[in-house]
Design a protein around this motif. Structure first.
Motif, PDB file in Angstrom:
ATOM      1  N   MET A  26       0.839  -1.209   0.000  1.00 30.12           N
ATOM      2  CA  MET A  26       0.000   0.000   0.000  1.00 30.12           C
ATOM      3  C   MET A  26       0.872   1.256   0.000  1.00 30.12           C
ATOM      4  N   ALA A  27       1.950   1.242   0.767  1.00 28.24           N
ATOM      5  CA  ALA A  27       2.862   2.392   0.780  1.00 28.24           C
ATOM      6  C   ALA A  27       3.558   2.541  -0.567  1.00 28.24           C
ATOM      7  N   ILE A  28       3.859   1.430  -1.219  1.00 29.77           N
ATOM      8  CA  ILE A  28       4.467   1.472  -2.550  1.00 29.77           C
ATOM      9  C   ILE A  28       3.503   2.113  -3.540  1.00 29.77           C
ATOM     10  N   GLY A  29       2.232   1.747  -3.462  1.00 31.72           N
ATOM     11  CA  GLY A  29       1.232   2.358  -4.336  1.00 31.72           C
ATOM     12  C   GLY A  29       1.135   3.853  -4.126  1.00 31.72           C
ATOM     13  N   THR A  57      -5.639   6.842  -7.604  1.00 32.57           N
ATOM     14  CA  THR A  57      -5.164   7.345  -6.319  1.00 32.57           C
ATOM     15  C   THR A  57      -4.055   6.439  -5.798  1.00 32.57           C
ATOM     16  N   GLY A  58      -3.369   6.889  -4.763  1.00 30.97           N
ATOM     17  CA  GLY A  58      -2.367   6.058  -4.121  1.00 30.97           C
ATOM     18  C   GLY A  58      -2.959   4.768  -3.586  1.00 30.97           C
ATOM     19  N   GLU A  59      -4.144   4.839  -3.051  1.00 31.61           N
ATOM     20  CA  GLU A  59      -4.815   3.636  -2.540  1.00 31.61           C
ATOM     21  C   GLU A  59      -5.127   2.658  -3.674  1.00 31.61           C
ATOM     22  N   MET A  60      -5.596   3.179  -4.796  1.00 31.51           N
ATOM     23  CA  MET A  60      -5.876   2.311  -5.952  1.00 31.51           C
ATOM     24  C   MET A  60      -4.595   1.632  -6.437  1.00 31.51           C
ATOM     25  N   MET A  61      -3.507   2.391  -6.466  1.00 31.51           N
ATOM     26  CA  MET A  61      -2.245   1.809  -6.922  1.00 31.51           C
ATOM     27  C   MET A  61      -1.732   0.778  -5.918  1.00 31.51           C
ATOM     28  N   GLY A  62      -1.961   1.003  -4.636  1.00 36.88           N
ATOM     29  CA  GLY A  62      -1.594   0.017  -3.635  1.00 36.88           C
ATOM     30  C   GLY A  62      -2.369  -1.280  -3.834  1.00 36.88           C
ATOM     31  N   ARG A  63      -3.657  -1.168  -4.115  1.00 34.79           N
ATOM     32  CA  ARG A  63      -4.463  -2.377  -4.383  1.00 34.79           C
ATOM     33  C   ARG A  63      -3.984  -3.070  -5.656  1.00 34.79           C
ATOM     34  N   TYR A  64      -3.588  -2.283  -6.662  1.00 28.89           N
ATOM     35  CA  TYR A  64      -3.025  -2.856  -7.892  1.00 28.89           C
ATOM     36  C   TYR A  64      -1.782  -3.683  -7.559  1.00 28.89           C
ATOM     37  N   TRP A  65      -0.887  -3.127  -6.737  1.00 29.98           N
ATOM     38  CA  TRP A  65       0.339  -3.856  -6.390  1.00 29.98           C
ATOM     39  C   TRP A  65       0.036  -5.105  -5.571  1.00 29.98           C
ATOM     40  N   GLU A  88      -2.613  -6.999  -5.898  1.00 39.66           N
ATOM     41  CA  GLU A  88      -3.090  -7.997  -6.858  1.00 39.66           C
ATOM     42  C   GLU A  88      -1.935  -8.524  -7.715  1.00 39.66           C
ATOM     43  N   ARG A  89      -1.140  -7.630  -8.232  1.00 39.72           N
ATOM     44  CA  ARG A  89      -0.023  -8.049  -9.087  1.00 39.72           C
ATOM     45  C   ARG A  89       0.973  -8.909  -8.307  1.00 39.72           C
ATOM     46  N   TRP A  90       1.269  -8.497  -7.093  1.00 37.89           N
ATOM     47  CA  TRP A  90       2.200  -9.231  -6.229  1.00 37.89           C
ATOM     48  C   TRP A  90       1.697 -10.655  -5.991  1.00 37.89           C
ATOM     49  N   ALA A  91       0.405 -10.815  -5.841  1.00 35.03           N
ATOM     50  CA  ALA A  91      -0.171 -12.127  -5.540  1.00 35.03           C
ATOM     51  C   ALA A  91       0.138 -13.150  -6.635  1.00 35.03           C
ATOM     52  N   TYR A  92       0.168 -12.711  -7.890  1.00 38.63           N
ATOM     53  CA  TYR A  92       0.413 -13.685  -8.957  1.00 38.63           C
ATOM     54  C   TYR A  92       1.800 -13.582  -9.591  1.00 38.63           C
ATOM     55  N   GLU A  93       2.610 -12.588  -9.218  1.00 40.33           N
ATOM     56  CA  GLU A  93       3.943 -12.461  -9.824  1.00 40.33           C
ATOM     57  C   GLU A  93       5.106 -12.623  -8.835  1.00 40.33           C
ATOM     58  N   ARG A  94       4.841 -12.747  -7.576  1.00 39.09           N
ATOM     59  CA  ARG A  94       5.948 -12.720  -6.607  1.00 39.09           C
ATOM     60  C   ARG A  94       6.927 -13.873  -6.762  1.00 39.09           C
ATOM     61  N   ASP A  95       6.536 -14.957  -7.433  1.00 38.73           N
ATOM     62  CA  ASP A  95       7.463 -16.068  -7.648  1.00 38.73           C
ATOM     63  C   ASP A  95       8.368 -15.858  -8.858  1.00 38.73           C
ATOM     64  N   THR A  96       8.001 -14.930  -9.750  1.00 39.10           N
ATOM     65  CA  THR A  96       8.774 -14.722 -10.979  1.00 39.10           C
ATOM     66  C   THR A  96       9.336 -13.307 -11.110  1.00 39.10           C
ATOM     67  N   VAL A 137      11.434   5.260   0.516  1.00 35.71           N
ATOM     68  CA  VAL A 137      11.715   6.392  -0.368  1.00 35.71           C
ATOM     69  C   VAL A 137      11.772   5.995  -1.840  1.00 35.71           C
ATOM     70  N   GLY A 138      11.660   4.698  -2.142  1.00 33.87           N
ATOM     71  CA  GLY A 138      11.696   4.277  -3.531  1.00 33.87           C
ATOM     72  C   GLY A 138      11.505   2.784  -3.657  1.00 33.87           C
ATOM     73  N   PHE A 139      11.331   2.344  -4.903  1.00 38.06           N
ATOM     74  CA  PHE A 139      11.240   0.917  -5.171  1.00 38.06           C
ATOM     75  C   PHE A 139      11.594   0.638  -6.623  1.00 38.06           C
ATOM     76  N   SER A 140      11.973  -0.607  -6.869  1.00 34.15           N
ATOM     77  CA  SER A 140      12.169  -1.085  -8.242  1.00 34.15           C
ATOM     78  C   SER A 140      11.396  -2.384  -8.397  1.00 34.15           C
ATOM     79  N   TYR A 141      11.058  -2.700  -9.649  1.00 29.83           N
ATOM     80  CA  TYR A 141      10.321  -3.924  -9.947  1.00 29.83           C
ATOM     81  C   TYR A 141      10.875  -4.496 -11.242  1.00 29.83           C
TER      82      TYR A 141
END
Length: 175
Positions: A14-17, A41-49, A51-59, A72-76
């Motif tokens: 959520m903070a990343i979003g 919104t930031g909240e919408m982007m947090g929910r997006y992450w 969902e995406r994390w749920a199916y991509e975290r293994d790859t 202060v930042g992130f990479s993907y």
């Protein structure tokens, strides 16, 4: 003030979003119409992450940058889709995102995230890496060029809200 990098956790999403929303609002303010940037919104982007994390975290790999314990930042990053039109090939990884808190610009955090991402792409066994950047985002294009990335001629259109966003692909060999 110490900068640390670590793998993202579900509790960070959520903070990343929110951070991505703030990053885009500043980075794209002269590129994308304000009403298009305001759609997500930031909240919408947090929910997006989430969902995406749920199916991509293994790859895929997400790294967060913290300065004195504050995000202060992130990479993907992850595999490049070889089925994509004008594909860069199957032995290619993709840097999907580097986002920084706007107040963190110019402090070396983006560079640290890029160096870390390149090492992780290489460790995954990819020989080349690609990323997409908005054509009109001169600041990001300069940042990537300083990191050894160069346009490879591929182009596409994405969207932010209702705004079309012309993008250009950058590529580089992995050391």
């Amino acid at each position: 003030m110490t900068l640390t990098l670590r793998p993202a956790e579900a509790a960070d999403l959520m903070a990343i979003g929110d951070l991505q929303h703030r990053s885009r609002a500043v980075a794209y303010r002269n590129i994308v119409p304000a009403e298009a940037l305001a759609v997500e919104t930031g909240e919408m982007m947090g929910r997006y992450w989430r969902e995406r994390w749920a199916y991509e975290r293994d790859t895929h790999l997400m790294t967060v940058a913290e300065r004195d314990g504050r995000l202060v930042g992130f990479s993907y990053l992850g595999p490049h889709d070889p089925a994509e039109p004008d594909s860069a090939g199957a032995d290619v990884g993709e840097l999907y995102a580097i986002h920084l808190d706007p107040a963190e610009q110019g402090r070396g955090s983006g560079r640290a995230l890029m160096v870390d991402a390149l090492a992780k792409l290489l460790a995954q066994g990819w020989r080349r890496a690609v990323l997409w950047v908005l054509v009109d985002n001169a600041h990001a294009r300069h940042f990537y060029a300083r990191g050894g990335w160069q346009p490879d001629g591929a182009e596409r259109h994405g969207s932010i809200g209702a705004a079309l966003t012309p993008q250009i692909r950058y590529a580089r060999a992995l050391p």
